[in-house]
Design a protein around this motif. Structure first.
Motif, mmCIF file in Angstrom:
data_model
loop_
_atom_site.group_PDB
_atom_site.id
_atom_site.type_symbol
_atom_site.label_atom_id
_atom_site.label_comp_id
_atom_site.label_asym_id
_atom_site.label_seq_id
_atom_site.Cartn_x
_atom_site.Cartn_y
_atom_site.Cartn_z
ATOM 1 N N GLN A 1 43.419 45.873 40.390
ATOM 2 C CA GLN A 1 42.378 46.648 40.956
ATOM 3 C C GLN A 1 41.113 46.529 41.113
ATOM 4 O O GLN A 1 40.625 46.116 42.710
ATOM 5 C CB GLN A 1 42.344 47.974 39.706
ATOM 6 C CG GLN A 1 41.007 48.774 40.475
ATOM 7 C CD GLN A 1 42.391 49.884 42.227
ATOM 8 O OE1 GLN A 1 42.362 50.055 41.656
ATOM 9 N NE2 GLN A 1 40.983 49.783 43.151
ATOM 10 N N ALA B 1 43.770 53.569 32.956
ATOM 11 C CA ALA B 1 44.195 52.774 34.138
ATOM 12 C C ALA B 1 44.957 53.219 35.614
ATOM 13 O O ALA B 1 44.135 52.694 36.584
ATOM 14 C CB ALA B 1 44.616 51.566 33.164
ATOM 15 N N ASN C 1 44.061 47.203 35.714
ATOM 16 C CA ASN C 1 42.869 46.877 36.363
ATOM 17 C C ASN C 1 42.516 45.782 37.052
ATOM 18 O O ASN C 1 42.176 45.762 37.509
ATOM 19 C CB ASN C 1 42.309 47.230 34.819
ATOM 20 C CG ASN C 1 42.168 48.474 33.725
ATOM 21 O OD1 ASN C 1 42.817 49.404 35.117
ATOM 22 N ND2 ASN C 1 42.094 48.274 32.471
ATOM 23 N N LEU D 1 37.705 40.479 31.961
ATOM 24 C CA LEU D 1 37.421 41.906 33.355
ATOM 25 C C LEU D 1 36.432 41.839 34.055
ATOM 26 O O LEU D 1 36.278 41.337 35.831
ATOM 27 C CB LEU D 1 38.526 42.973 33.113
ATOM 28 C CG LEU D 1 40.408 42.635 33.044
ATOM 29 C CD1 LEU D 1 40.924 44.125 32.674
ATOM 30 C CD2 LEU D 1 40.547 42.677 34.294
ATOM 31 N N GLU E 1 40.406 42.137 28.082
ATOM 32 C CA GLU E 1 39.850 43.200 28.620
ATOM 33 C C GLU E 1 38.296 42.960 29.187
ATOM 34 O O GLU E 1 37.356 42.989 29.078
ATOM 35 C CB GLU E 1 40.171 43.684 27.467
ATOM 36 C CG GLU E 1 38.360 45.781 27.756
ATOM 37 C CD GLU E 1 39.462 46.459 26.732
ATOM 38 O OE1 GLU E 1 38.080 47.175 26.185
ATOM 39 O OE2 GLU E 1 40.241 46.426 26.567
ATOM 40 N N ALA F 1 42.099 55.058 37.078
ATOM 41 C CA ALA F 1 40.663 54.225 37.655
ATOM 42 C C ALA F 1 41.090 53.987 38.716
ATOM 43 O O ALA F 1 40.206 53.383 39.836
ATOM 44 C CB ALA F 1 40.543 53.305 36.640
#
Length: 991
Positions: A200, A234, A197, A167, A164, A237
């Motif tokens: 993406q 998530a 994530n 990212l 995290e 998003a």
């Protein structure tokens, strides 16, 4: 020295060389100690860890042998120390890789939650670098297995946190790592949310949505549940892949946020359910940092915008500050009003505005918030202020000072920033906690104080806290001016008050420790407006002014005498009204009402004494005499009562007599006859009870008993007469008479409804019974005493006596356990008794180092004015010196204990010192005198629980033979009390 358990168990010396730890049992012992580095691990826990299959027949000796082997392995053998009931590995937490791993994991998580991704990544990478392999290989046992599972779970959380943290910077490069983590944990939602994530971030939106669908289906098929919040976020998003990157001007916190997890969750819930949330609290409590931390974690597609209003001096400045923060100065239609331009710019965007420091322009902020929220349906506002905005729909979140544990953590973190290596340990933990308490748990004050450790030691900081505003007069150069010093923080709030509010605050500052609405009315003040301005805190029943604020207000007050007079009058009336109830059936309900006012009672008495108001001082002290007795504050009570009696001027004769009786009672209980003799003409002895107490203090036992005849008709007075008569019988060693009077005393207190009196009578009855040889009756009496005192929530003294009686009955293990449970929660005589008993237990187990530890701890906590406690310390040091062979030191300490006991008079202490002097005679090769002394001290009988007396009797029998020992012992026992005292005193003059 470094201990590594995250992989094969090994030890490194200061040069980094690996020292082999050979043998599974040796490794198991080291691991179990390292799991609780710096803390005592009991023998039972260590035996279970080393021999999970049941262990040898004599596990204690086997463990001692294993400990000796481990000391031979460690580069610092002294770091493995014996402790009461077990062993302690004295190494700093950072010397154990597991502890360092946990600390870095916590710091990384804090940095991540605060939005500081760079610091988070650094901490988390450092944590993972410590992990060499699965922890504790080859070891089993319940504790080790549980710790291994916990650490494995923590490592997985660290891996997730690291993903995290990375990212936002290199999300496209993390897909492979995220896929591997998700594959290894097919039902762990956070792993799959991170994968979504990462996909993406790599521009693979379709795959991200497909990954969510696969996880959703798996959860439904295998567990029958829907995706949780993190997975849904998530997914959302990914669905908004075509949305622009969120804007905003919010910066990451420097230093992270310590604690406040509960407040963060509450604020997040309020932001989810309402559109205007205001954090209210006093200056320096941390509202801004908390708001920034929560805002940084709040999903907001339109961005989070921080608007600093500290510089806003007039209403028009508010809207311009918001326009400037959103960088709207060159946009919109020029003829529009600023508020209209703001509303048009925000429109239907999902935006979070953080309006910081609203209090000085609160009306303007309220009007702007009302207009914007009405015209912008997706706008949310998080405000910080020292008072509410007062807008319809506003949700308030009070921000309170930190609790002591969190405050200590904050102090430690900030102290390390200016003094690397600063640690809170057993030696300074009490000081750090006291600093945090005296600074009211205010984060700003704690941070300013911790910064002072760069230039002065902690002890100097403690001393200078008496002038906290001078000490904390320099802060961060980057802070707004009113946050750079403690004085500026409080002055900002003070300057915002009206003249009437300042006058009210000055009156209320005379209260100590809080007050009720009724008490405030007695000063003709309504506290509500000051609660709204965060100058007062209200918990639903009591108001409280933070001590930092109180000191500032008192400093700004020119004349507080009128308020102090009203304050003293109110608490005099309350104490006078309560006094009869404290001796009867309403005792518990009155204590619930009076206990929160202890500081106010003391303040009222101090003011009356300082103002020369003898009548108020004596009446208040007399009314509080029994209240102080219930709380065991005998030394402080004697000082306060004598101070009141010494105030010159006219006073009520009845109150003066009552204060005299209360003073004498407390002085006798602390065995300080010298204090009584020094009082002289200040005392007014007019009733039988006071006359008896004065006679006891002067050593006139016959006069004391004569004064207490006949018994009064009043039940409570009967209880007191019997209790005081028992003091005489104890000094004379007449335990049968003491038992009779204490039973009579207990009956009187039971009839009156005084639980304190009943618990006290039962406690002394237990002691008298054991001294008289009736251990069974003594056990029953002390058990009831503990139960009754428990109703008062003040049973420490009774529980210590219970443990001491167990010790005398030979139940050493249970006595030690009970004493260890009590030693940190009792004070005064109770703490001294517990410490002395633990030192005795350690000495008789052969652990002189641990005995020294308990005696040093006693000395540090002992009040130098408490003769009884000082006598206990001297007696303990004398016995330890005997066991060490330091005979001259032993003689000096034991003679001092004898003098203190004789002068008190406290014949129990005379007996204890007599046993020590008898042991000294044996060490000086004079066993006959030793046996005679031992016989003489038994006339006071209080040695029934003495390990030293029992050991000395065995040694004398072995040295003299049974016949010679009995002859010498009986010669001493045949002495009357005067002769016994003379014999002991004679030994104090011998070398």
């Amino acid at each position: 020295m470094r201990i590594e358990v995250l992989g094969p168990v090994q030890v490194r010396d200061d040069d980094g060389r690996v020292l082999p730890v050979v043998g599974a049992r040796l490794r198991a012992l080291l691991v179990r100690l390292a799991l609780e580095a710096g803390r005592v691990v009991t023998v039972g826990a260590l035996v279970d860890a080393v021999w999970s299959d049941g262990g040898p027949a004599d596990p204690g000796h086997a463990l001692q042998a294993l400990v000796s082997r481990l000391r031979g392995v460690l580069p610092k053998p002294a770091s493995l120390r014996a402790a009461p009931g077990g062993y302690r590995l004295e190494v700093p937490a950072e010397s154990v890789d597991m502890c360092q791993f946990e600390q870095l994991a916590r710091e990384g998580r804090h940095a991540l939650r605060s939005g500081d991704h760079g610091s988070a990544e650094e901490c988390l990478r450092g944590a993972l670098a410590l992990w060499r392999a699965d922890p504790f290989p080859g070891l089993d046992g319940a504790v080790v297995s549980a710790q291994a599972a916990r650490l494995a779970e923590l490592r997985l959380s660290v891996l997730e946190d690291q993903l995290e943290a990375e990212l936002p910077v290199r999300g496209a490069d993390l897909v492979a790592d995220a896929e591997a983590l998700a594959a290894a944990n097919p039902l762990r939602e956070r792993c799959h949310a991170l994968l979504i994530n990462a996909l993406q971030a790599d521009g693979r939106g379709a795959e991200a949505l497909a990954a969510f669908e696969r996880m959703r289906q798996r959860l439904a098929d295998e567990l029958g549940v829907d995706p949780g919040p993190e997975l849904r976020r998530a997914h959302l998003a990914a669905l908004r892949a075509d949305s622009p990157r969120p804007g905003g001007n919010l910066k990451a916190l420097l230093g992270g946020l310590i604690g406040r997890e509960g407040e963060q969750q509450q604020i997040a819930r309020r932001l989810a359910s309402g559109r205007l949330v205001t954090l209210i609290g006093p200056g320096g409590v941390g509202k801004t940092r908390l708001a920034i931390a929560v805002a940084g974690q709040t999903p907001t597609p339109g961005g989070v915008w921080l608007v600093e209003l500290a510089a806003a001096a007039k209403p028009a400045d508010v809207v311009h500050a918001v326009v400037a923060a959103l960088d709207l100065r060159e946009t919109g239609v020029r003829h529009q009003a600023p508020a209209a331009r703001l509303a048009e710019a925000l429109g239907g965007r999902d935006v979070l505005l953080v309006l910081d420091n609203c209090e000085q322009v609160v009306d303007a902020v309220a009007r702007l918030a009302h207009e914007l929220l009405g015209r912008c349906p997706r706008l949310r506002i998080l405000a910080t202020s020292r008072e509410p905005l007062g807008v319809t729909g506003e949700l308030l979140v009070p921000v309170l000072p930190l609790d002591v544990d969190t405050a200590v953590q904050l102090f430690t973190e900030r102290a390390r920033a200016v003094r690397p290596g600063f640690l809170v340990d057993e030696g300074n933990a009490g000081q750090v906690a006291e600093v945090c308490r005296r600074l009211d748990g205010l984060p700003l004050a704690i941070e300013l104080c911790a910064a002072r450790l760069r230039t002065m030691p902690l002890s100097t900081v403690m001393e200078r806290l008496n002038d906290r505003f001078a000490l904390l007069g320099e802060g961060s150069r980057t802070s707004i001016p009113r946050h750079q010093t403690l004085s500026a923080v409080v002055a900002w709030s003070w300057d915002l008050l009206t003249g009437e509010e300042r006058a009210a605050a000055q009156r209320l500052a005379v209260f100590r420790g809080g007050f009720t609405a009724e008490a405030a009315r007695s000063l003709q003040v309504h506290p509500g407006p000051l609660v709204d301005k965060s100058l007062l805190q209200f918990d639903g029943s009591r108001y409280r002014m933070l001590e930092t604020v109180r000191e500032y207000v008192l400093g700004a007050s020119h004349d507080g005498e009128a308020a102090r007079d009203l304050h003293a009058a109110y608490f005099l009336e309350l104490a006078t009204r309560a006094a009869p109830g404290l001796r009867g059936q309403q005792q518990l309900s009155w204590l619930d009402q009076l206990n929160p006012e202890r500081d106010n009672f003391n303040a009222a008495l101090e003011h009356a004494c300082a103002a020369g108001d003898a009548d108020t001082a004596t009446r208040l002290a007399a009314a509080l005499g029994h209240f102080w007795a219930i709380h065991g504050e005998h030394l402080l009570a004697a000082d306060r009562l004598l101070a009141a009696l010494r105030v010159p001027g006219p006073s009520c004769a009845d109150s003066r007599a009552a204060a005299t009786g209360a003073y004498l009672f407390h002085a006798v209980l602390i065995a300080d006859s010298a204090r009584v003799k020094s009082a002289g003409d200040d005392l007014q002895v007019t009733d039988p009870l006071a006359a008896a107490l004065l006679a006891i203090a002067n050593g006139d036992n016959a006069d004391a008993l004569a004064a207490l005849t006949p018994d009064p008709r009043d039940a409570w007075k009967r209880g007191m007469f019997g209790l005081v008569r028992s003091f005489v019988h104890f000094n004379e060693g007449d335990f049968a008479a003491a038992q009779r009077d204490l039973q009579h005393s207990g009956d009187g207190f039971r009839d009156a409804g005084d639980r304190w009196g009943l618990a006290t009578a039962l406690t002394y009855l237990a002691v008298a019974s054991v001294c008289g040889g009736d251990v069974e009756d003594g056990g029953r009496a002390i058990a009831e005493a503990v139960s009754v005192a428990g109703e008062l929530r003040s049973d420490g003294y009774q529980r210590v006596w219970s443990a001491v009686i167990r010790l005398g009955c030979g139940d050493l293990d249970r006595a030690r356990t009970e004493l260890l449970d009590l030693i940190d929660v009792v004070s005064g005589v109770s703490a001294a008794m517990a410490g002395l008993a633990l030192a005795d237990l350690a000495r008789h187990a052969g652990d002189l180092e641990q005995a020294e530890h308990w005696l040093q701890r006693m000395s540090k906590r002992a009040d130098p004015d408490d003769a009884m406690v000082q006598a206990m310390v001297c007696a303990g040091r004398g016995q330890l010196a005997l066991d060490k062979g330091a005979l001259e030191d032993a003689r000096s300490c034991l003679c001092r204990a004898f003098v203190l006991g004789r002068d008190a008079p406290d014949m129990g202490m005379v007996a204890v010192s007599g046993v020590g002097l008898a042991a000294l005679r044996l060490r000086r090769a004079d066993p006959e005198t030793a046996a005679e002394l031992l016989g003489a001290v038994w006339c006071w009988g209080t040695l029934a629980c003495s390990l030293d007396a029992a050991r000395l009797a065995r040694e004398l029998r072995a040295s003299l033979g049974e016949r010679a020992y009995t002859r010498a012992y009986d010669r001493g026992r045949g002495l009357d009390r005067g002769g016994a005292l003379a014999l002991i005193e004679a030994q104090t003059r011998r070398r």
